[in-house]
Design a protein around this motif. Sequence first.
Motif, PDB file in Angstrom:
ATOM      1  N   THR A 393       0.835  -1.202   0.000  1.00 35.81           N
ATOM      2  CA  THR A 393       0.000   0.000   0.000  1.00 35.81           C
ATOM      3  C   THR A 393       0.870   1.253   0.000  1.00 35.81           C
ATOM      4  O   THR A 393       2.080   1.196   0.239  1.00 35.81           O
ATOM      5  CB  THR A 393      -0.904   0.021   1.243  1.00 35.81           C
ATOM      6  N   ASP A 394       0.250   2.397  -0.261  1.00 32.47           N
ATOM      7  CA  ASP A 394       0.971   3.674  -0.211  1.00 32.47           C
ATOM      8  C   ASP A 394       1.574   3.896   1.171  1.00 32.47           C
ATOM      9  O   ASP A 394       2.691   4.416   1.302  1.00 32.47           O
ATOM     10  CB  ASP A 394       0.027   4.828  -0.562  1.00 32.47           C
ATOM     11  N   THR A 395       0.842   3.490   2.206  1.00 37.01           N
ATOM     12  CA  THR A 395       1.345   3.639   3.572  1.00 37.01           C
ATOM     13  C   THR A 395       2.604   2.799   3.778  1.00 37.01           C
ATOM     14  O   THR A 395       3.544   3.230   4.463  1.00 37.01           O
ATOM     15  CB  THR A 395       0.265   3.213   4.587  1.00 37.01           C
ATOM     16  N   ASP A 396       2.633   1.601   3.194  1.00 39.78           N
ATOM     17  CA  ASP A 396       3.823   0.748   3.301  1.00 39.78           C
ATOM     18  C   ASP A 396       5.043   1.434   2.696  1.00 39.78           C
ATOM     19  O   ASP A 396       6.127   1.433   3.282  1.00 39.78           O
ATOM     20  CB  ASP A 396       3.594  -0.590   2.583  1.00 39.78           C
ATOM     21  N   TYR A 397       4.862   2.034   1.499  1.00 38.90           N
ATOM     22  CA  TYR A 397       5.973   2.731   0.852  1.00 38.90           C
ATOM     23  C   TYR A 397       6.466   3.894   1.721  1.00 38.90           C
ATOM     24  O   TYR A 397       7.671   4.089   1.893  1.00 38.90           O
ATOM     25  CB  TYR A 397       5.541   3.266  -0.510  1.00 38.90           C
ATOM     26  N   GLU A 398       5.529   4.667   2.244  1.00 33.73           N
ATOM     27  CA  GLU A 398       5.898   5.827   3.063  1.00 33.73           C
ATOM     28  C   GLU A 398       6.674   5.403   4.301  1.00 33.73           C
ATOM     29  O   GLU A 398       7.654   6.042   4.689  1.00 33.73           O
ATOM     30  CB  GLU A 398       4.632   6.602   3.460  1.00 33.73           C
ATOM     31  N   ARG A 416      12.999   9.036  -1.543  1.00 31.32           N
ATOM     32  CA  ARG A 416      12.055   8.622  -2.592  1.00 31.32           C
ATOM     33  C   ARG A 416      12.589   9.001  -3.968  1.00 31.32           C
ATOM     34  O   ARG A 416      12.540   8.193  -4.918  1.00 31.32           O
ATOM     35  CB  ARG A 416      10.681   9.245  -2.366  1.00 31.32           C
ATOM     36  N   GLU A 420      13.407   6.404  -6.946  1.00 37.76           N
ATOM     37  CA  GLU A 420      12.688   6.501  -8.215  1.00 37.76           C
ATOM     38  C   GLU A 420      13.642   6.705  -9.386  1.00 37.76           C
ATOM     39  O   GLU A 420      13.499   6.085 -10.444  1.00 37.76           O
ATOM     40  CB  GLU A 420      11.677   7.655  -8.155  1.00 37.76           C
ATOM     41  N   MET A 425      11.833   1.450  -7.435  1.00 35.70           N
ATOM     42  CA  MET A 425      10.593   1.413  -6.679  1.00 35.70           C
ATOM     43  C   MET A 425      10.001   0.002  -6.663  1.00 35.70           C
ATOM     44  O   MET A 425       9.386  -0.411  -5.675  1.00 35.70           O
ATOM     45  CB  MET A 425       9.579   2.406  -7.249  1.00 35.70           C
ATOM     46  N   ARG A 429       9.018  -2.357  -3.602  1.00 35.29           N
ATOM     47  CA  ARG A 429       7.731  -3.051  -3.571  1.00 35.29           C
ATOM     48  C   ARG A 429       7.931  -4.530  -3.247  1.00 35.29           C
ATOM     49  O   ARG A 429       7.234  -5.094  -2.397  1.00 35.29           O
ATOM     50  CB  ARG A 429       7.028  -2.870  -4.920  1.00 35.29           C
TER      51      ARG A 429
END
Length: 496
Positions: A393-398, A416, A420, A425, A429
């Motif tokens: 999820t986006d929260t996991d990446y953050e 980040r 990128e 990325m 993931r």
Amino acid sequence: MANENENLENEPEVRKLTLEVDVQERSSCERHVKVTVSEDDVNYYVDREVNEIQENQSIPGFRAGKAPRKVVAKRYRKEIRERAKNALLIDSLQQANDDQNMTPISEPDFKYDAIVLPESGAFIYEYDVEVRPTFDIPNWKGLKLERPTRDFTPEDVDAAIKRIQASYGSLEPKGDDEPAELGDYIHTKLSFEVDGGVLRQAENETIRIRPTLSFHDCAIKDFDKLMVGVKAGDVRKTTVTLSDDAADESLRGKEIDAIFEIMEVDRAIIPEINEEFLARMGGFATLGDFRDAVQETMQRQMEHEQQQTARRQISAVLTKDANWELPHTLLRRQQYRELSRQIYELQRSGFSDDIIKKHMNYLRQNSMQATAQALKEHFIFEAIAESENIEATDTDYEFEIMLIASQTGETPRRVRSRIEKSGNMDVLRNQIIERKVVNMIMDEAEFTDVPYEMDALADESEEAVDRAVGAKEEDIPEVTEEEAKEAAREAAEKNA
């Protein structure tokens, strides 16, 4: 809602193609595929492009959308056929993968310009592709695992602080008559020669004298015995054997002469723990606050070791029957990705740059074996994640980026941006997905606690140099104006 319905009506029709797909299995992960698309499908896609252009292009002499189809087809013939070929390739590739239950792990290998859409008859093309091997998911529930654990003592914290102090020490030249001792630093001109010719040189490398000196592709054992007692002006020679995974295939397993021309010998001056040192470590108000932070980092490092130990045990069980033949080209491509994943894991867990360099040099010297094992793990973990609907999820990446930033001293935005720009990325993931799978397996496992040894953290037997002996270093890219502005913004934020 009306607008949404209009948009849906305007979407191109999803057509089930009539395909003949011939798949030749060349290895566990390699497929040669021949796809035949029916003539009816070819005509449909060409007609669809004619309709699209007829509705949207203005042709002199005709009102918009009113030009005859024959005129449109003739005037835009090349564009129509190119667009139809492109759409057919995309849709037929996807359907062929779905119909044959293939999960590609690389882009299809074909020459786009050499593929021709026929004037009549079926559309036929061939390609090579690497795919995830097919297998039954092994049983992952109820595994019996060992878990390293430890209650950290004040003495453990003291030892960790001494290592931190040493890493922030300064160097002081020793007298010309003072010989080098274990733990001292040498400033040396470093040369590597093979068959009488110079392979690589470094004009001024600073190296700490420890029992082992490691590079990306080799290691010098008994380095301390070679260097203890040297003085400025001395020359020491030895030989090293490049690993079987050295970047230059012609040098793999070859003996290289290593020549050290000593320019200066320094001793390390360990800084005192005072207000200035505590401020440098992160603005700690008291020694107690600093000790608490050190223990938290040690706890996180132990948790990292717990997961890595569990992962190694889980991997041994789940990959026991994974005797897949992995293409050499696939392993070579994945080497960098596996190194990047390991670096992110170590950074988020608070390991020092020295420990990370040692670990990376070890992996580079054994990269093919390590990459093969990591790929087998990844295929199995990915299959489990799909079966259990595990996603990043986006929260996991953050959260991952925040942890890396907190350990590297960068801002999350900078981390980040760096990930990128390096195209990693998807590496991040995979790290998130695989950790979630490992945690799920651990939740279902039976554990036996064993002592967590601190040797890996306290190990001072190896000095790591971030350099390859048998390959040229990559050029350092210039900093772009955009990157310079970003760095300036981050500096302003830190000072705010």
